[in-house]
Design an enzyme around this catalytic site. Structure first.
Site, PDB file in Angstrom:
ATOM      1  CE1 TYR A  39      21.186  50.950 -95.080  1.00 34.68           C
ATOM      2  CE2 TYR A  39      21.030  52.217 -93.046  1.00 34.68           C
ATOM      3  CZ  TYR A  39      21.748  51.399 -93.901  1.00 34.68           C
ATOM      4  OH  TYR A  39      23.037  51.041 -93.578  1.00 34.68           O
ATOM      5  CG  ASP A  78      29.742  53.027 -98.696  1.00 35.75           C
ATOM      6  OD1 ASP A  78      29.566  52.087 -99.498  1.00 35.75           O
ATOM      7  OD2 ASP A  78      28.823  53.712 -98.245  1.00 35.75           O
ATOM      8  CD  GLN A  80      31.751  59.784 -94.745  1.00 35.41           C
ATOM      9  OE1 GLN A  80      30.634  59.873 -95.228  1.00 35.41           O
ATOM     10  NE2 GLN A  80      32.316  60.763 -94.096  1.00 35.41           N
ATOM     11  NE  ARG A 117      23.072  53.134 -98.282  1.00 33.76           N
ATOM     12  CZ  ARG A 117      21.952  52.912 -98.910  1.00 33.76           C
ATOM     13  NH1 ARG A 117      20.797  53.180 -98.345  1.00 33.76           N
ATOM     14  NH2 ARG A 117      21.963  52.399-100.118  1.00 33.76           N
ATOM     15  CB  SER A 139      29.468  55.616-101.191  1.00 32.96           C
ATOM     16  OG  SER A 139      28.361  55.661-100.400  1.00 32.96           O
TER      17      SER A 139
HETATM   18  P1  NAD Z   1      20.432  53.505-102.900  1.00 31.89           P
HETATM   19  O1  NAD Z   1      21.414  53.196-103.990  1.00 31.89           O
HETATM   20  O2  NAD Z   1      20.016  52.395-102.011  1.00 31.89           O
HETATM   21  O3  NAD Z   1      19.113  54.121-103.606  1.00 31.89           O
HETATM   22  C1  NAD Z   1      19.180  55.220-104.473  1.00 31.89           C
HETATM   23  C2  NAD Z   1      18.089  56.201-104.124  1.00 31.89           C
HETATM   24  O4  NAD Z   1      16.822  55.724-104.560  1.00 31.89           O
HETATM   25  C3  NAD Z   1      17.930  56.491-102.635  1.00 31.89           C
HETATM   26  O5  NAD Z   1      18.132  57.872-102.394  1.00 31.89           O
HETATM   27  C4  NAD Z   1      16.506  56.060-102.332  1.00 31.89           C
HETATM   28  O6  NAD Z   1      15.885  56.848-101.334  1.00 31.89           O
HETATM   29  C5  NAD Z   1      15.839  56.239-103.692  1.00 31.89           C
HETATM   30  N1  NAD Z   1      14.560  55.543-103.874  1.00 31.89           N
HETATM   31  C6  NAD Z   1      14.170  54.320-103.446  1.00 31.89           C
HETATM   32  N2  NAD Z   1      12.920  54.048-103.855  1.00 31.89           N
HETATM   33  C7  NAD Z   1      12.489  55.122-104.576  1.00 31.89           C
HETATM   34  C8  NAD Z   1      11.281  55.437-105.258  1.00 31.89           C
HETATM   35  N3  NAD Z   1      10.258  54.596-105.293  1.00 31.89           N
HETATM   36  N4  NAD Z   1      11.203  56.634-105.876  1.00 31.89           N
HETATM   37  C9  NAD Z   1      12.238  57.518-105.839  1.00 31.89           C
HETATM   38  N5  NAD Z   1      13.405  57.272-105.215  1.00 31.89           N
HETATM   39  C10 NAD Z   1      13.537  56.095-104.584  1.00 31.89           C
HETATM   40  O7  NAD Z   1      20.893  54.701-101.977  1.00 31.89           O
HETATM   41  P2  NAD Z   1      22.306  55.414-101.855  1.00 31.89           P
HETATM   42  O8  NAD Z   1      22.546  56.193-103.062  1.00 31.89           O
HETATM   43  O9  NAD Z   1      23.358  54.406-101.482  1.00 31.89           O
HETATM   44  O10 NAD Z   1      22.137  56.384-100.606  1.00 31.89           O
HETATM   45  C11 NAD Z   1      20.958  56.708 -99.940  1.00 31.89           C
HETATM   46  C12 NAD Z   1      21.308  57.682 -98.814  1.00 31.89           C
HETATM   47  O11 NAD Z   1      22.299  57.145 -97.955  1.00 31.89           O
HETATM   48  C13 NAD Z   1      21.879  59.013 -99.293  1.00 31.89           C
HETATM   49  O12 NAD Z   1      21.392  60.036 -98.465  1.00 31.89           O
HETATM   50  C14 NAD Z   1      23.343  58.867 -99.089  1.00 31.89           C
HETATM   51  O13 NAD Z   1      24.002  60.113 -98.914  1.00 31.89           O
HETATM   52  C15 NAD Z   1      23.379  58.050 -97.835  1.00 31.89           C
HETATM   53  N6  NAD Z   1      24.619  57.279 -97.719  1.00 31.89           N
HETATM   54  C16 NAD Z   1      25.408  57.511 -96.652  1.00 31.89           C
HETATM   55  C17 NAD Z   1      26.595  56.810 -96.533  1.00 31.89           C
HETATM   56  C18 NAD Z   1      27.507  57.047 -95.384  1.00 31.89           C
HETATM   57  O14 NAD Z   1      27.225  57.897 -94.554  1.00 31.89           O
HETATM   58  N7  NAD Z   1      28.597  56.294 -95.287  1.00 31.89           N
HETATM   59  C19 NAD Z   1      26.942  55.851 -97.496  1.00 31.89           C
HETATM   60  C20 NAD Z   1      26.073  55.612 -98.579  1.00 31.89           C
HETATM   61  C21 NAD Z   1      24.903  56.346 -98.667  1.00 31.89           C
END
Ligand code: NAD
Length: 359
Positions: free
Chosen positions: A214, A118, A115, A110, A121
């Site tokens: 993460y 990805d 991105q 990430r 995403s």
């Molecule tokens: P994910 O699919 O792994 O998880 C979804 C969400 O669930 C996350 O936000 C996580 O914090 C939340 N979570 C985990 N346990 C929890 C709990 N017990 N209660 C409530 N929430 C909980 O995550 P994601 O959607 O892939 O992305 C997470 C972060 O990473 C975001 O900020 C996203 O913008 C970032 N991201 C960045 C990139 C990049 O820069 N290329 C790519 C993917 C994601």
């Protein structure tokens, strides 16, 4: 290079769309696509042919293929040495046996640089959007506040648990539909993003916090505080969309069975984490279960019902990944020696040897 695009089993998406097949063909690669591979996503064989691809059965497409693209991992008769670019490598023993080189795109880091490639995403964005659309379709009431001559209907209340990529899209869609939206996430950095979409960020009263991209599994104190808060909020909600995940682990269990009993009859829970165990205790992946008048929908692959755009985005991601791979292979033909964080993170098997065995 000879490229082959497989036809997915039990998935309406396709890894390469006709516009991206044309981009491969323009780069003088030979593109072969399994007959009818795009049909369920809305792309006909004729469109692939017009883009310069050759339609063929899997047996001839795989024969002599340098690179194979798929979304889901499939046990096919690959050529030894083929590079398989797929979203998840789930049978490493098979890949070893077939002497494949496998890149698993679910391992893309990430980072900002990654991105464009990805797939998690891009697919999560559509999943979050579609989850809210499905919820609006399934629920027995209207979403926005409606003032009619017969009276006023209050706006539906939507709670989003997990405000990552999917969760934020679910929030944005719920707001567009006129719902009153609140959300929470273990990552404190999600607060600003939730608020910028006009939703309320619910904060768990705990000393334990986590930040960055993460999430981690939270300790007992946090879990207790989160549960207490949820027990207060759930009875007022009409729709709950859960998306919470912890990379590489089972999804956290957040809604216990007895909590559902306190919810309104007719309320709805959409569990987008169903495939990795579910955020709700009674979720069944791929099924809708009902208890005490509350429906819990455990989508195993919500992208199946939005396959056109899901394929379009996936194909763009894999093209960006392929461009990176090819440019780096021109400098260093031995893939294991390429010093690139994205390629290193995604390479799981090289010519049948697990990457950790090579280190
Ligand atoms: P994910 O699919 O792994 O998880 C979804 C969400 O669930 C996350 O936000 C996580 O914090 C939340 N979570 C985990 N346990 C929890 C709990 N017990 N209660 C409530 N929430 C909980 O995550 P994601 O959607 O892939 O992305 C997470 C972060 O990473 C975001 O900020 C996203 O913008 C970032 N991201 C960045 C990139 C990049 O820069 N290329 C790519 C993917 C994601």
């Amino acid at each position: 290079m000879k490229i082959f695009v497989v036809s997915e089993e039990s998935d309406n998406r396709v890894a390469v769309t006709p516009d991206i097949a044309k981009k491969f063909a323009d780069l003088t690669h030979e593109v072969f696509v399994a007959t009818n591979a795009g049909i369920n996503a809305g792309f006909s064989d004729i469109e692939y042919e017009k883009s310069g691809a050759v339609l063929c059965p899997a047996s001839s497409g795989l024969k002599g293929a340098d690179v194979v693209f798929s979304i889901n991992f499939q046990k096919l008769q690959y050529n030894p040495g083929t590079i398989l670019i797929t979203s998840q490598a789930i049978d490493l023993a098979f890949c070893e046996e077939q002497k494949l080189t496998v890149f698993a795109l679910n391992k893309i880091p990430r980072t900002t640089r990654a991105q464009y490639m990805d797939v998690l995403s891009s697919q999560a964005s559509l999943a979050g959007y579609k989850a809210m659309i499905e919820a609006a379709h399934e629920i027995n009431r209207a979403i926005p506040l409606m003032m009619t001559t017969a009276g006023t209907i209050p706006a539906a209340r939507v709670l989003v648990i997990g405000a990552g990529v999917a969760g934020l899209q679910a929030i944005a869609t719920a707001k567009r539909l006129g719902a009153v939206v609140s959300a929470f996430d273990v990552r404190t950095s999600a607060k600003e993003q939730v608020q910028s979409l006009g939703a309320k960020f619910i904060e768990v009263d705990s000393r334990e916090t986590t930040d960055g991209v993460y999430a981690k599994e939270m300790g007992e104190e946090y879990k207790r505080a989160q549960e207490k808060l949820l027990r207060e909020i759930l009875p007022s909600q009409d729709i709950v969309i859960t998306t919470a995940q912890i990379p590489g682990k089972k999804a956290p269990l957040i809604i216990k069975a007895d909590m559902i009993e306190t919810m309104k009859k007719g309320a709805l829970i959409i569990d987008l984490s169903a495939q990795s165990g579910g955020n709700c205790e009674i979720t069944v992946s791929g099924k809708t279960v009902e208890t005490n008048g509350v429906k819990v929908i455990g989508f195993d692959n919500i992208l199946n019902i939005i396959p056109y755009d899901a394929s379009k985005l996936y194909a763009k991601n894999v093209f960006a990944f392929f461009e990176l791979l090819i440019s780096k292979m021109q400098e260093q033909p031995d893939i294991t020696k390429i010093d690139d964080p994205i390629l290193k993170a995604t390479l799981v098997i090289y010519n049948g040897i697990k990457v950790d065995h090579l280190c």
